[in-house]
Design a protein around this motif. Structure first.
Motif, PDB file in Angstrom:
ATOM      1  N   LEU A  96      12.182   1.890 -12.779  1.00  0.00           N
ATOM      2  CA  LEU A  96      13.201   1.916 -11.737  1.00  0.00           C
ATOM      3  C   LEU A  96      13.084   0.747 -10.763  1.00  0.00           C
ATOM      4  CD1 LEU A  96      13.123   5.734 -10.835  1.00  0.00           C
ATOM      5  CD2 LEU A  96      14.750   4.547 -12.317  1.00  0.00           C
ATOM      6  N   MET A  97      12.073  -0.088 -10.908  1.00  0.00           N
ATOM      7  CA  MET A  97      11.847  -1.174  -9.965  1.00  0.00           C
ATOM      8  C   MET A  97      13.018  -2.162  -9.973  1.00  0.00           C
ATOM      9  SD  MET A  97       9.012  -0.724  -8.369  1.00  0.00           S
ATOM     10  CE  MET A  97       7.435   0.136  -8.489  1.00  0.00           C
ATOM     11  N   THR A  98      13.340  -2.673  -8.795  1.00  0.00           N
ATOM     12  CA  THR A  98      14.336  -3.727  -8.696  1.00  0.00           C
ATOM     13  C   THR A  98      13.654  -5.089  -8.831  1.00  0.00           C
ATOM     14  OG1 THR A  98      14.124  -3.698  -6.280  1.00  0.00           O
ATOM     15  CG2 THR A  98      15.874  -2.346  -7.254  1.00  0.00           C
ATOM     16  N   LEU A  99      14.452  -6.120  -8.929  1.00  0.00           N
ATOM     17  CA  LEU A  99      13.911  -7.444  -9.237  1.00  0.00           C
ATOM     18  C   LEU A  99      12.980  -7.993  -8.156  1.00  0.00           C
ATOM     19  CD1 LEU A  99      13.951  -9.409 -11.509  1.00  0.00           C
ATOM     20  CD2 LEU A  99      15.984 -10.488 -10.545  1.00  0.00           C
ATOM     21  N   PRO A 100      13.294  -7.873  -6.848  1.00  0.00           N
ATOM     22  CA  PRO A 100      12.332  -8.391  -5.858  1.00  0.00           C
ATOM     23  C   PRO A 100      10.953  -7.769  -5.973  1.00  0.00           C
ATOM     24  CG  PRO A 100      14.443  -7.972  -4.825  1.00  0.00           C
ATOM     25  CD  PRO A 100      14.530  -7.404  -6.208  1.00  0.00           C
ATOM     26  N   VAL A 101      10.876  -6.473  -6.281  1.00  0.00           N
ATOM     27  CA  VAL A 101       9.580  -5.819  -6.454  1.00  0.00           C
ATOM     28  C   VAL A 101       8.965  -6.209  -7.791  1.00  0.00           C
ATOM     29  CG1 VAL A 101       8.379  -3.605  -6.509  1.00  0.00           C
ATOM     30  CG2 VAL A 101      10.360  -3.904  -5.028  1.00  0.00           C
ATOM     31  N   GLY A 102       9.786  -6.367  -8.804  1.00  0.00           N
ATOM     32  CA  GLY A 102       9.271  -6.719 -10.116  1.00  0.00           C
ATOM     33  C   GLY A 102       8.631  -8.092 -10.160  1.00  0.00           C
ATOM     34  N   LEU A 103       9.006  -8.977  -9.241  1.00  0.00           N
ATOM     35  CA  LEU A 103       8.427 -10.322  -9.232  1.00  0.00           C
ATOM     36  C   LEU A 103       6.943 -10.321  -8.915  1.00  0.00           C
ATOM     37  CD1 LEU A 103      11.170 -12.477  -7.478  1.00  0.00           C
ATOM     38  CD2 LEU A 103      10.763 -12.159  -9.915  1.00  0.00           C
ATOM     39  N   GLN A 104       6.456  -9.255  -8.298  1.00  0.00           N
ATOM     40  CA  GLN A 104       5.031  -9.223  -7.975  1.00  0.00           C
ATOM     41  C   GLN A 104       4.165  -9.092  -9.214  1.00  0.00           C
ATOM     42  OE1 GLN A 104       4.443  -5.841  -5.451  1.00  0.00           O
ATOM     43  NE2 GLN A 104       4.799  -4.347  -7.050  1.00  0.00           N
ATOM     44  N   SER A 105       4.781  -8.807 -10.371  1.00  0.00           N
ATOM     45  CA  SER A 105       3.999  -8.739 -11.607  1.00  0.00           C
ATOM     46  C   SER A 105       3.455 -10.106 -12.005  1.00  0.00           C
ATOM     47  CB  SER A 105       4.862  -8.172 -12.740  1.00  0.00           C
ATOM     48  OG  SER A 105       5.973  -9.012 -12.999  1.00  0.00           O
ATOM     49  N   TRP A 140      20.608  -6.925  -2.675  1.00  0.00           N
ATOM     50  CA  TRP A 140      20.027  -7.675  -3.787  1.00  0.00           C
ATOM     51  C   TRP A 140      18.650  -8.231  -3.443  1.00  0.00           C
ATOM     52  CZ3 TRP A 140      21.320  -8.317  -8.806  1.00  0.00           C
ATOM     53  CH2 TRP A 140      20.742  -9.379  -9.502  1.00  0.00           C
ATOM     54  N   ASN A 141      18.461  -8.653  -2.199  1.00  0.00           N
ATOM     55  CA  ASN A 141      17.222  -9.325  -1.811  1.00  0.00           C
ATOM     56  C   ASN A 141      16.198  -8.409  -1.152  1.00  0.00           C
ATOM     57  OD1 ASN A 141      18.137 -11.880  -2.687  1.00  0.00           O
ATOM     58  ND2 ASN A 141      19.208 -12.212  -0.755  1.00  0.00           N
ATOM     59  N   GLU A 142      16.514  -7.142  -0.925  1.00  0.00           N
ATOM     60  CA  GLU A 142      15.611  -6.271  -0.177  1.00  0.00           C
ATOM     61  C   GLU A 142      14.357  -5.951  -0.987  1.00  0.00           C
ATOM     62  OE1 GLU A 142      13.590  -3.464   1.938  1.00  0.00           O
ATOM     63  OE2 GLU A 142      14.376  -2.970  -0.047  1.00  0.00           O
ATOM     64  N   TYR A 143      13.218  -5.977  -0.321  1.00  0.00           N
ATOM     65  CA  TYR A 143      11.929  -5.785  -0.992  1.00  0.00           C
ATOM     66  C   TYR A 143      11.145  -4.591  -0.449  1.00  0.00           C
ATOM     67  CZ  TYR A 143       7.008  -6.621  -2.110  1.00  0.00           C
ATOM     68  OH  TYR A 143       5.701  -6.480  -2.507  1.00  0.00           O
ATOM     69  N   LEU A 144      11.063  -4.452   0.877  1.00  0.00           N
ATOM     70  CA  LEU A 144      10.136  -3.508   1.479  1.00  0.00           C
ATOM     71  C   LEU A 144      10.457  -2.062   1.108  1.00  0.00           C
ATOM     72  CD1 LEU A 144       7.755  -3.001   3.386  1.00  0.00           C
ATOM     73  CD2 LEU A 144       9.378  -2.991   5.296  1.00  0.00           C
ATOM     74  N   TYR A 145      11.706  -1.662   1.230  1.00  0.00           N
ATOM     75  CA  TYR A 145      12.076  -0.277   0.946  1.00  0.00           C
ATOM     76  C   TYR A 145      12.017   0.020  -0.550  1.00  0.00           C
ATOM     77  CZ  TYR A 145      13.404   0.680   5.742  1.00  0.00           C
ATOM     78  OH  TYR A 145      13.361   0.885   7.099  1.00  0.00           O
ATOM     79  N   ALA A 146      12.357  -0.970  -1.365  1.00  0.00           N
ATOM     80  CA  ALA A 146      12.245  -0.770  -2.813  1.00  0.00           C
ATOM     81  C   ALA A 146      10.789  -0.563  -3.217  1.00  0.00           C
ATOM     82  CB  ALA A 146      12.846  -1.964  -3.551  1.00  0.00           C
ATOM     83  N   LEU A 147       9.885  -1.289  -2.578  1.00  0.00           N
ATOM     84  CA  LEU A 147       8.463  -1.136  -2.873  1.00  0.00           C
ATOM     85  C   LEU A 147       7.953   0.226  -2.423  1.00  0.00           C
ATOM     86  CD1 LEU A 147       5.763  -2.432  -3.799  1.00  0.00           C
ATOM     87  CD2 LEU A 147       5.513  -3.278  -1.447  1.00  0.00           C
TER      88      LEU A 147
END
Length: 294
Positions: free
Chosen positions: A240-249, A225-232
């Motif tokens: 397809l973005m997950t929420l941790p990556v989407g927060l950078q918007s 749920w909290n992973e960011y680096l690999y999703a980015l």
């Protein structure tokens, strides 16, 4: 009725205020403040306007609280709400799939390490744990090349496979310790009564290992749920973005929407907090029982 008095081994009264207990209480209090103060500031900022969030000196309690930030997030008719809910759905899909598949692999693997004796068992078990000795960024480029070779880049499957790779070692270790604490006599009694090894595992061991399985599932879910680096790195499409990556918007070149970012971060933390609070007793029980030896 006389009140009981705590005494030392020599018969002398024990002082009610014990220094080590006071020190432990102060240490726990400081740790709680260290954890809770940033969360309190996050919640406070989420109810502020953009102007109030930049006010100097900053205020813990906003003068005019507003729910506008949450309304934007949860309104599917607006562009911000539509994208936020999409990111939230993607995170649920990836985290749930990772948890289900990871638990399905970790349970039989941990049972095999606990009950069976085969050549290379100890070495293989230690090899699984060695992966946790290295930071996740070390595996970023090799895994990206592997996913690109199999055509999994920009797909949720790449994240699910990667998160399983990271979550399995600790899940297997946790479950193995729990299975070691379950008496083998229970399975032997089932085998004597004519049950197969698989039937004994499903009907005898599995019900007893529910707390351990729940604890492993919680760990795998929170990590995914909290992973960011690999999703980015693995995902390119906004859909397809997950929420941790989407927060950078919420970050831009000139202005950062801090109230919106804090509101979305708070909403993102709710599923994990609720999940842990509901299943906390299973998690604590698995950690304590898995650490004991019969």
């Amino acid at each position: 009725m006389s009140a009981s008095v705590s005494t030392r081994p020599g018969g002398r009264p024990r002082p009610w205020i014990q220094p080590h207990l006071v020190l432990a209480a102060l240490t726990i209090g400081l740790l709680l403040l260290f954890v809770l103060l940033p969360m309190a500031w996050m919640i406070s900022t989420s109810f502020k306007s953009q102007v109030a969030a930049m006010q100097q000196p900053p205020r813990w309690i906003p003068e005019v609280p507003t729910f506008e930030n949450y309304a934007k997030l949860l309104d599917p008719r607006g562009e911000g709400g539509r994208w936020f809910l999409r990111y939230l759905l993607n995170s649920f899909i990836v985290s749930t799939a990772t948890t289900v598949l990871g638990t399905a692999v970790a349970v039989p693997a941990a049972y095999a390490f606990s009950r069976f004796r085969f050549p290379g068992r100890r070495l293989l078990f230690m090899t699984i744990l060695v992966r946790n000795m290295f930071p996740a960024v070390v595996f970023l480029i090799p895994l990206f090349i592997l996913m690109r070779t199999f055509g999994l880049v920009d797909r949720h499957a790449s994240l699910i496979i990667t998160y399983m790779t990271f979550g399995l070692p600790l899940a297997i270790w946790l479950l193995k310790g729990y299975y070691d604490n379950i008496p083998t006599e229970l399975e032997e009694a089932a085998l004597v009564d004519g049950a197969t090894r698989f039937f004994a595992f499903v009907r005898v061991v599995m019900p007893l290992s529910v707390p351990g399985i729940v604890a492993a599932a919680i760990y795998v879910f929170i990590q995914a749920w909290n992973e960011y680096l690999y999703a980015l790195t693995f995902l390119n499409s906004d859909e397809l973005m997950t929420l941790p990556v989407g927060l950078q918007s919420y970050f831009s070149e000139f202005v950062t929407d801090w109230p919106g970012l804090m509101a979305s971060s708070f909403v993102m933390s709710i599923p994990v907090v609720v999940l842990f609070m509901v299943l906390q007793r299973y998690f604590v029980r698995a950690l304590t029982e898995g650490a004991l030896k019969t």
